[in-house]
Write a protein that holds these residues in place. Structure first.
Motif, PDB file in Angstrom:
ATOM      1  N   ASP A   1      68.250  66.413  20.880  1.00 58.29           N
ATOM      2  CA  ASP A   1      66.627  67.219  21.745  1.00 58.29           C
ATOM      3  C   ASP A   1      66.885  67.745  22.369  1.00 58.29           C
ATOM      4  N   LYS A   2      67.915  67.915  23.336  1.00 55.98           N
ATOM      5  CA  LYS A   2      67.956  68.418  24.888  1.00 55.98           C
ATOM      6  C   LYS A   2      68.271  70.111  24.133  1.00 55.98           C
ATOM      7  N   LEU A   3      69.793  70.298  23.519  1.00 55.20           N
ATOM      8  CA  LEU A   3      70.416  71.420  23.592  1.00 55.20           C
ATOM      9  C   LEU A   3      70.005  71.189  21.655  1.00 55.20           C
ATOM     10  N   ASP A   4      70.042  70.738  20.878  1.00 54.17           N
ATOM     11  CA  ASP A   4      69.234  71.456  19.371  1.00 54.17           C
ATOM     12  C   ASP A   4      70.500  71.837  18.614  1.00 54.17           C
ATOM     13  N   THR A   5      71.232  70.931  19.005  1.00 56.00           N
ATOM     14  CA  THR A   5      72.734  70.787  18.004  1.00 56.00           C
ATOM     15  C   THR A   5      72.420  69.233  17.664  1.00 56.00           C
ATOM     16  N   ASP A   6      73.444  69.677  16.229  1.00 56.68           N
ATOM     17  CA  ASP A   6      73.656  68.294  15.430  1.00 56.68           C
ATOM     18  C   ASP A   6      75.371  68.286  15.528  1.00 56.68           C
ATOM     19  N   PRO A   7      75.827  66.875  15.267  1.00 57.94           N
ATOM     20  CA  PRO A   7      77.288  67.223  15.173  1.00 57.94           C
ATOM     21  C   PRO A   7      77.915  67.784  13.731  1.00 57.94           C
ATOM     22  N   ASP A   8      79.058  68.303  14.246  1.00 63.26           N
ATOM     23  CA  ASP A   8      80.007  68.330  13.065  1.00 63.26           C
ATOM     24  C   ASP A   8      81.252  68.242  12.964  1.00 63.26           C
ATOM     25  N   TYR A   9      81.487  68.070  11.612  1.00 62.42           N
ATOM     26  CA  TYR A   9      82.517  67.064  11.159  1.00 62.42           C
ATOM     27  C   TYR A   9      83.589  68.235  10.683  1.00 62.42           C
TER      28      TYR A   9
ATOM     29  N   GLU B   1      83.961  54.368  30.798  1.00 62.62           N
ATOM     30  CA  GLU B   1      83.925  54.679  32.215  1.00 62.62           C
ATOM     31  C   GLU B   1      82.592  55.505  32.946  1.00 62.62           C
ATOM     32  N   ALA B   2      81.847  56.548  32.144  1.00 64.44           N
ATOM     33  CA  ALA B   2      80.834  57.424  32.736  1.00 64.44           C
ATOM     34  C   ALA B   2      79.634  56.653  32.441  1.00 64.44           C
ATOM     35  N   ASP B   3      79.198  57.289  32.927  1.00 63.77           N
ATOM     36  CA  ASP B   3      77.681  57.107  32.942  1.00 63.77           C
ATOM     37  C   ASP B   3      76.905  58.054  31.850  1.00 63.77           C
ATOM     38  N   GLU B   4      75.472  57.784  31.812  1.00 59.52           N
ATOM     39  CA  GLU B   4      74.866  58.842  31.163  1.00 59.52           C
ATOM     40  C   GLU B   4      73.791  59.606  31.858  1.00 59.52           C
ATOM     41  N   GLU B   5      74.278  60.073  32.828  1.00 60.07           N
ATOM     42  CA  GLU B   5      73.412  61.124  33.934  1.00 60.07           C
ATOM     43  C   GLU B   5      74.860  62.412  33.666  1.00 60.07           C
ATOM     44  N   THR B   6      76.196  61.841  34.149  1.00 63.64           N
ATOM     45  CA  THR B   6      76.946  62.668  34.041  1.00 63.64           C
ATOM     46  C   THR B   6      77.320  62.936  32.654  1.00 63.64           C
ATOM     47  N   LEU B   7      77.560  62.081  32.053  1.00 66.49           N
ATOM     48  CA  LEU B   7      77.547  63.129  30.439  1.00 66.49           C
ATOM     49  C   LEU B   7      76.580  64.276  29.936  1.00 66.49           C
ATOM     50  N   CYS B   8      75.879  64.067  30.000  1.00 65.13           N
ATOM     51  CA  CYS B   8      74.225  64.638  29.948  1.00 65.13           C
ATOM     52  C   CYS B   8      74.281  66.002  30.428  1.00 65.13           C
ATOM     53  N   ALA B   9      74.689  65.849  32.686  1.00 67.24           N
ATOM     54  CA  ALA B   9      74.309  66.814  33.298  1.00 67.24           C
ATOM     55  C   ALA B   9      76.019  68.019  32.160  1.00 67.24           C
ATOM     56  N   LEU B  10      77.293  67.389  32.526  1.00 66.54           N
ATOM     57  CA  LEU B  10      78.353  67.751  31.577  1.00 66.54           C
ATOM     58  C   LEU B  10      78.550  69.150  30.218  1.00 66.54           C
ATOM     59  N   ALA B  11      77.746  68.502  29.433  1.00 73.08           N
ATOM     60  CA  ALA B  11      77.018  68.556  27.973  1.00 73.08           C
ATOM     61  C   ALA B  11      76.102  70.172  28.782  1.00 73.08           C
ATOM     62  N   CYS B  12      75.489  70.030  29.558  1.00 69.55           N
ATOM     63  CA  CYS B  12      74.097  71.058  29.761  1.00 69.55           C
ATOM     64  C   CYS B  12      74.869  71.829  30.396  1.00 69.55           C
ATOM     65  N   MET B  13      76.291  71.895  31.211  1.00 69.46           N
ATOM     66  CA  MET B  13      77.407  72.471  31.677  1.00 69.46           C
ATOM     67  C   MET B  13      77.980  73.450  30.609  1.00 69.46           C
ATOM     68  N   SER B  14      78.452  72.687  29.776  1.00 66.31           N
ATOM     69  CA  SER B  14      79.267  73.520  28.910  1.00 66.31           C
ATOM     70  C   SER B  14      78.131  74.326  27.896  1.00 66.31           C
ATOM     71  N   ASN B  15      77.725  74.252  27.360  1.00 66.54           N
ATOM     72  CA  ASN B  15      76.899  74.475  26.435  1.00 66.54           C
ATOM     73  C   ASN B  15      76.527  75.763  27.376  1.00 66.54           C
ATOM     74  N   ASP B  16      75.710  75.817  28.637  1.00 69.32           N
ATOM     75  CA  ASP B  16      76.034  76.667  28.941  1.00 69.32           C
ATOM     76  C   ASP B  16      76.536  77.871  28.837  1.00 69.32           C
ATOM     77  N   LEU B  17      78.252  77.514  29.184  1.00 68.27           N
ATOM     78  CA  LEU B  17      79.134  78.148  29.280  1.00 68.27           C
ATOM     79  C   LEU B  17      79.753  78.543  28.461  1.00 68.27           C
ATOM     80  N   THR B  18      79.395  77.861  27.054  1.00 68.25           N
ATOM     81  CA  THR B  18      79.749  78.858  25.961  1.00 68.25           C
ATOM     82  C   THR B  18      78.730  79.080  24.814  1.00 68.25           C
ATOM     83  N   PHE B  19      77.558  79.612  25.347  1.00 64.65           N
ATOM     84  CA  PHE B  19      76.663  80.393  25.211  1.00 64.65           C
ATOM     85  C   PHE B  19      77.026  82.119  25.082  1.00 64.65           C
TER      86      PHE B  19
END
Length: 163
Positions: free
Chosen positions: A13-21, A99-117
């Motif tokens: 929804d937020k990063l407009d990316t579907d999983p690849d297998y 062990e992680a919470d949803e907020e941490t996962l989503c924040a790290l996903a955004c950071m990772s997405n930006d670093l590799t954009f």
């Protein structure tokens, strides 16, 4: 909806990316990559031995995220965040989903997405919107009402240093 489903939904929804297998494991492990340059920004791995993460026995599902080397040490202090499994430990972190919470996962996903954009002069176009990378990141609403991932890094930067 479990945490894995919530993360996959957030990325779609937020990063407009579907999983690849890309692996021949019957769809057990997934990669999230940019359409423009094919770079990975998240890798979902099932059944990683906890001993490989340095956190006990048994197995857990993890997601690897690209992380700014200046932030990776602070990120590893968050619950469920470890040096990367099977990736460069300076530039990637692994997050144990049990062990992680949803907020941490989503924040790290955004950071990772930006670093590799993909480089495109700092301009991005996502779902019909055009703007700078910073505009796009700040516009992402994370769980808990936070915006982008900047708030996450300030948590640890503002803590007093212990010598």
């Amino acid at each position: 909806m479990n945490l894995t489903e919530k993360l996959f939904s957030f990325i779609a929804d937020k990063l407009d990316t579907d999983p690849d297998y890309p692996f021949s494991d019957g769809g057990k492990n997934a990669v999230f990559r940019h359409r423009g340059n094919g770079k990975w920004f998240a890798v979902f791995l099932r059944g990683v031995p906890r001993a490989k993460l340095g956190c006990g026995e048994g197995k857990t599902d993890v997601v690897n995220f690209k992380c700014d080397p200046l932030f990776s040490g602070s990120a590893r202090e968050l619950p469920g965040v470890y040096p990367a499994y099977h990736m460069n430990k300076e530039h990637w972190v692994s997050v144990a989903l049990d062990e992680a919470d949803e907020e941490t996962l989503c924040a790290l996903a955004c950071m990772s997405n930006d670093l590799t954009f993909p480089n495109g002069g700092g301009r991005v176009e996502t779902k019909g919107e055009t703007g700078t990378r910073a505009d796009r990141i700040n516009a992402r609403a994370l769980p808990g009402g936070r915006r982008g991932y900047a708030d996450l890094s300030l948590i640890h930067i503002s803590e007093p240093t212990r010598l």
